[in-house]
Motif scaffolding. Structure first.
Motif, PDB file in Angstrom:
ATOM      1  N   GLN A   1      57.218 -42.529 122.393  1.00 38.94           N
ATOM      2  CA  GLN A   1      58.179 -42.994 123.404  1.00 38.94           C
ATOM      3  C   GLN A   1      59.548 -42.348 123.219  1.00 38.94           C
ATOM      4  O   GLN A   1      60.192 -41.946 124.186  1.00 38.94           O
ATOM      5  CB  GLN A   1      58.288 -44.516 123.355  1.00 38.94           C
ATOM      6  N   SER A   2      59.983 -42.209 121.977  1.00 44.17           N
ATOM      7  CA  SER A   2      61.304 -41.610 121.740  1.00 44.17           C
ATOM      8  C   SER A   2      61.311 -40.126 122.100  1.00 44.17           C
ATOM      9  O   SER A   2      62.300 -39.614 122.639  1.00 44.17           O
ATOM     10  CB  SER A   2      61.728 -41.806 120.282  1.00 44.17           C
ATOM     11  N   LEU A   3      60.212 -39.438 121.841  1.00 38.54           N
ATOM     12  CA  LEU A   3      60.132 -38.026 122.209  1.00 38.54           C
ATOM     13  C   LEU A   3      60.119 -37.860 123.732  1.00 38.54           C
ATOM     14  O   LEU A   3      60.733 -36.934 124.267  1.00 38.54           O
ATOM     15  CB  LEU A   3      58.889 -37.388 121.591  1.00 38.54           C
ATOM     16  N   GLN A   4      59.419 -38.740 124.418  1.00 45.01           N
ATOM     17  CA  GLN A   4      59.418 -38.664 125.879  1.00 45.01           C
ATOM     18  C   GLN A   4      60.812 -38.921 126.442  1.00 45.01           C
ATOM     19  O   GLN A   4      61.245 -38.254 127.388  1.00 45.01           O
ATOM     20  CB  GLN A   4      58.421 -39.664 126.459  1.00 45.01           C
ATOM     21  N   GLU A   5      61.508 -39.879 125.862  1.00 41.12           N
ATOM     22  CA  GLU A   5      62.861 -40.198 126.338  1.00 41.12           C
ATOM     23  C   GLU A   5      63.833 -39.056 126.058  1.00 41.12           C
ATOM     24  O   GLU A   5      64.728 -38.775 126.863  1.00 41.12           O
ATOM     25  CB  GLU A   5      63.354 -41.487 125.679  1.00 41.12           C
ATOM     26  N   LYS A   6      63.649 -38.377 124.942  1.00 39.98           N
ATOM     27  CA  LYS A   6      64.523 -37.257 124.619  1.00 39.98           C
ATOM     28  C   LYS A   6      64.368 -36.135 125.633  1.00 39.98           C
ATOM     29  O   LYS A   6      65.352 -35.486 126.035  1.00 39.98           O
ATOM     30  CB  LYS A   6      64.222 -36.755 123.206  1.00 39.98           C
ATOM     31  N   ALA A   7      63.152 -35.827 126.019  1.00 40.46           N
ATOM     32  CA  ALA A   7      62.809 -34.942 127.138  1.00 40.46           C
ATOM     33  C   ALA A   7      62.958 -33.449 126.861  1.00 40.46           C
ATOM     34  O   ALA A   7      62.209 -32.646 127.422  1.00 40.46           O
ATOM     35  CB  ALA A   7      63.600 -35.300 128.404  1.00 40.46           C
ATOM     36  N   HIS A   8      63.906 -33.019 126.027  1.00 41.89           N
ATOM     37  CA  HIS A   8      64.086 -31.584 125.798  1.00 41.89           C
ATOM     38  C   HIS A   8      64.885 -31.372 124.511  1.00 41.89           C
ATOM     39  O   HIS A   8      65.283 -32.325 123.837  1.00 41.89           O
ATOM     40  CB  HIS A   8      64.798 -30.926 126.979  1.00 41.89           C
ATOM     41  N   GLN A   9      65.079 -30.106 124.162  1.00 43.62           N
ATOM     42  CA  GLN A   9      65.823 -29.725 122.951  1.00 43.62           C
ATOM     43  C   GLN A   9      65.192 -30.323 121.683  1.00 43.62           C
ATOM     44  O   GLN A   9      65.865 -30.861 120.806  1.00 43.62           O
ATOM     45  CB  GLN A   9      67.293 -30.150 123.058  1.00 43.62           C
ATOM     46  N   TYR A  10      63.873 -30.199 121.615  1.00 49.30           N
ATOM     47  CA  TYR A  10      63.168 -30.745 120.454  1.00 49.30           C
ATOM     48  C   TYR A  10      63.413 -29.886 119.216  1.00 49.30           C
ATOM     49  O   TYR A  10      63.374 -28.659 119.268  1.00 49.30           O
ATOM     50  CB  TYR A  10      61.669 -30.832 120.743  1.00 49.30           C
ATOM     51  N   THR A  11      63.651 -30.567 118.102  1.00 49.92           N
ATOM     52  CA  THR A  11      63.894 -29.897 116.825  1.00 49.92           C
ATOM     53  C   THR A  11      62.576 -29.729 116.075  1.00 49.92           C
ATOM     54  O   THR A  11      61.548 -30.304 116.454  1.00 49.92           O
ATOM     55  CB  THR A  11      64.852 -30.722 115.965  1.00 49.92           C
ATOM     56  N   LEU A  12      62.628 -28.983 114.989  1.00 52.13           N
ATOM     57  CA  LEU A  12      61.437 -28.841 114.149  1.00 52.13           C
ATOM     58  C   LEU A  12      61.030 -30.192 113.575  1.00 52.13           C
ATOM     59  O   LEU A  12      59.828 -30.484 113.459  1.00 52.13           O
ATOM     60  CB  LEU A  12      61.711 -27.832 113.021  1.00 52.13           C
ATOM     61  N   ASP A  13      61.996 -31.041 113.247  1.00 49.15           N
ATOM     62  CA  ASP A  13      61.657 -32.382 112.756  1.00 49.15           C
ATOM     63  C   ASP A  13      60.938 -33.194 113.828  1.00 49.15           C
ATOM     64  O   ASP A  13      60.010 -33.955 113.521  1.00 49.15           O
ATOM     65  CB  ASP A  13      62.925 -33.117 112.312  1.00 49.15           C
ATOM     66  N   ASP A  14      61.363 -33.048 115.081  1.00 48.85           N
ATOM     67  CA  ASP A  14      60.654 -33.718 116.177  1.00 48.85           C
ATOM     68  C   ASP A  14      59.211 -33.252 116.249  1.00 48.85           C
ATOM     69  O   ASP A  14      58.282 -34.054 116.418  1.00 48.85           O
ATOM     70  CB  ASP A  14      61.332 -33.412 117.519  1.00 48.85           C
ATOM     71  N   ARG A  15      59.022 -31.958 116.128  1.00 47.74           N
ATOM     72  CA  ARG A  15      57.673 -31.406 116.239  1.00 47.74           C
ATOM     73  C   ARG A  15      56.797 -31.850 115.067  1.00 47.74           C
ATOM     74  O   ARG A  15      55.609 -32.149 115.238  1.00 47.74           O
ATOM     75  CB  ARG A  15      57.745 -29.880 116.318  1.00 47.74           C
ATOM     76  N   LYS A  16      57.393 -31.925 113.882  1.00 49.62           N
ATOM     77  CA  LYS A  16      56.629 -32.403 112.730  1.00 49.62           C
ATOM     78  C   LYS A  16      56.277 -33.884 112.889  1.00 49.62           C
ATOM     79  O   LYS A  16      55.188 -34.325 112.487  1.00 49.62           O
ATOM     80  CB  LYS A  16      57.428 -32.179 111.444  1.00 49.62           C
ATOM     81  N   ALA A  17      57.190 -34.657 113.464  1.00 50.54           N
ATOM     82  CA  ALA A  17      56.901 -36.073 113.710  1.00 50.54           C
ATOM     83  C   ALA A  17      55.731 -36.227 114.680  1.00 50.54           C
ATOM     84  O   ALA A  17      54.884 -37.121 114.525  1.00 50.54           O
ATOM     85  CB  ALA A  17      58.143 -36.777 114.261  1.00 50.54           C
ATOM     86  N   LEU A  18      55.665 -35.341 115.674  1.00 54.66           N
ATOM     87  CA  LEU A  18      54.554 -35.383 116.621  1.00 54.66           C
ATOM     88  C   LEU A  18      53.246 -34.995 115.942  1.00 54.66           C
ATOM     89  O   LEU A  18      52.194 -35.599 116.206  1.00 54.66           O
ATOM     90  CB  LEU A  18      54.846 -34.463 117.804  1.00 54.66           C
TER      91      LEU A  18
END
Length: 570
Positions: free
Chosen positions: A177-194
């Motif tokens: 849900q938090s990644l969807q809300e962020k919508a863009h500018q994903y960091t490497l930490d975001d990608r690892k969390a996914l």
């Protein structure tokens, strides 16, 4: 305890993906195993968990289970500083150095991240839809490629995986849900969390289905190991029982086919038991492919039940009627036994099953379920103690439904788990009840759940050439196994590689009526598997292996991954 007088309904969901791994280097060539894990296998378990009075049969192809294990191993290996994940798409999700815009690798990843249903997945999410629009501009305007950055690819990778996410996860999981809300500018930490979410979901599949089986909600069943068409392994001429004039391969039989069929059943049981900790009582023979010899073999291997499509039983009924050996009350909604086989066979109601696969995706969920249940109620009113079997692909259909079929499946289980005239059950439960005895017929007419024939896998010139390539490879395999040139480990590896080549999927896709891009993918994979087999037996691959087999060019319904049980107009 008095028996339940309600009409039994069996929902049998078949989970199957062929082996997409190139075993010469460990790389997965296509991502469909892990994507269906995080979208469909998770959702199908969650819907049953949400409806504890529902019941279903869930059938898994063992080669799929083994690939799930391999993915989890690759992810853990990467986490502990080992090699990269052996799937280019999943590895790219957590790669700190993505390809530069304008490079072939950039374009390749971009295209892979758009292989999703445009209406139901891509356009559902505005951020994903915008990325798809940029990708289209990228394709048509090479001069602007220099102005893009790797951030575009990072965002596209995240949205691709978010788009394929299970709906039951999307509605509850905080990271998603938090990644969807962020919508863009994903960091490497975001990608690892996914990636952590993906690993968590894949690791949950075995325990969740084991628990559902333990509580009695689910009966787990299996197909032969790599999903071969067993009747064709046993005898090519089985295809002529339903289609007397069908053209067959130049080789008049598959060498050592019975021993290979036994191997797939034995190896399938081993993998199934390791993954689920239990023995299966039932076997959905790949594609519902049955013949009299297949029924006998399944019984010898300890299976209690199997199933196929209603065209198979209709062909068998018609033959018994012509021979004046048809018992009273025979129809598609009864279990059957055939001659010298002790295996009970159930038959799919193709009409009901195909409504789910091909029609209801565009209906409101309540209307769709109301229509389906109305048909079931009509069958129940006809008497004769019917058994209603709805059997279909448990993964591909939902891509065409809103929100991955969430509303349809929720409504389906809600209505059926408390229905006053219908009861959800499983095949093994039925066999343990005195509800109805199997109808006895002298012989089963060989066929599959598609049209009651084997025309999807043999008879077309492209399919027959593929069989001839396999027969030739099998002859070389047999000589290598006998001449003493291979060690025990080499023989084991070669035997498994042969099993992959024997899977049904390669033959399914060959033919002009299928999409050219998918035919190309599966031809590439089939050739790779055969080339790897030749390498493992130490024999040079023949030049015929490198000649084109099939081109494709058709536009079948739902992309061709599913087929209706009956031919149009029949």
């Amino acid at each position: 305890m008095a028996s339940d007088p309600r009409t039994p309904v069996v929902l049998c969901w078949h989970m199957h993906q062929p082996d997409y791994q190139d075993h010469s280097n460990g790389q997965f060539l296509f991502p469909w195993v892990y994507l269906h894990c995080i979208k469909d296998y998770v959702d199908m378990a969650a819907h049953l968990e949400a409806h504890p009075d529902a019941r279903a049969v869930v059938n898994f192809a063992p080669v799929l289970l083994e690939q799930i294990e391999t993915y989890l191993y690759h992810i853990e290996r990467w986490r502990h500083g080992g090699q990269t994940i052996g799937d280019p798409l999943l590895a790219a999700l957590v790669d700190p150095a993505l390809p530069e815009p304008g490079s072939p690798a950039f374009l390749d990843l971009m295209e892979k991240c758009l292989r999703a249903n445009a209406e139901r997945i891509i356009k559902r999410f505005p951020a994903y839809a915008r990325l798809a629009e940029v990708a289209e501009l990228y394709r048509t305007r090479p001069d602007i490629q220099r102005y893009l950055s790797t951030q575009f690819l990072a965002d596209l990778l995240v949205w691709y995986h978010l788009g394929w996410m299970a709906e039951t996860v999307r509605r509850k999981h905080g990271v998603v849900q938090s990644l969807q809300e962020k919508a863009h500018q994903y960091t490497l930490d975001d990608r690892k969390a996914l990636l952590d979410v993906i690993a968590e979901l894949m690791a949950s599949i075995g325990p969740r289905y084991r628990h559902l089986a333990h509580t009695g909600q689910v009966e787990l069943a299996m197909s032969p190991w790599a999903h071969p068409i067993v009747p064709l392994l046993l005898d090519f001429s089985a295809a002529r029982e339903a289609m007397p004039d069908i053209a067959l391969p130049e080789h008049d039989h598959y060498p050592g086919g019975k021993e290979r069929a036994i191997w797939h059943l034995t190896e399938g049981r081993r993998a199934f038991k390791r993954f689920f900790g239990t023995e299966p009582a039932g076997c959905w023979a790949s594609e519902g492919g049955l013949s009299q010899a297949t029924l006998v073999l399944l019984g010898e291997q300890g299976f209690r039940w199997t199933a196929s499509g209603d065209s198979v039983i209709n062909n068998s009924i018609n033959k018994a009627r012509a021979n004046k050996t048809l018992p009273e009350g025979a129809g598609i909604h009864q279990p059957y036994r055939f001659n010298d086989s002790n295996v009970t066979a159930f038959f799919r109601d193709d009409g009901l099953s195909d409504l789910i696969g091909f029609t209801y995706a565009d209906w409101h969920a309540r209307d769709a379920v109301g229509d389906l249940v109305h048909h079931m109620e009509n069958i129940a009113r006809q008497g004769k103690k019917p058994v209603i079997s709805v059997i279909l692909d448990g993964e591909n259909a939902w891509e065409y439904y809103p929100e991955n079929g969430f509303h349809f499946l929720d409504e389906l289980y809600r209505v059926l788990e408390k229905h006053p005239k219908l009861r959800l059950t499983t095949y093994s439960t039925l066999q343990d009840e005195p509800y109805t005895e199997p109808v006895q017929l002298p012989e089963l007419v060989a066929g599959s759940w598609i049209y009651g024939t084997f025309s999807t896998w043999i008879g077309d010139p492209d399919k027959n050439r593929a069989w001839d390539l396999l027969c030739e490879a099998k002859q070389h395999f047999d000589r290598a196994m006998d001449n003493g040139s291979l060690s025990t480990d080499q023989k084991t590896a070669a035997t498994h590689q042969l099993g992959l080549c024997e899977g049904s999927d390669w033959f399914w896709w060959f033919g002009d009526y299928n999409p050219a891009s998918v035919v190309r993918d599966f031809e590439q994979l089939y050739r790779r598997h055969l080339a790897n087999l030749y390498e493992r037996i130490g024999y040079p691959a023949p030049s015929s292996l490198f000649q084109p087999l099939s081109q494709g060019g058709g536009e079948p319904a739902k992309g061709g991954a599913m087929r209706p049980g009956h031919e149009a107009g029949s």
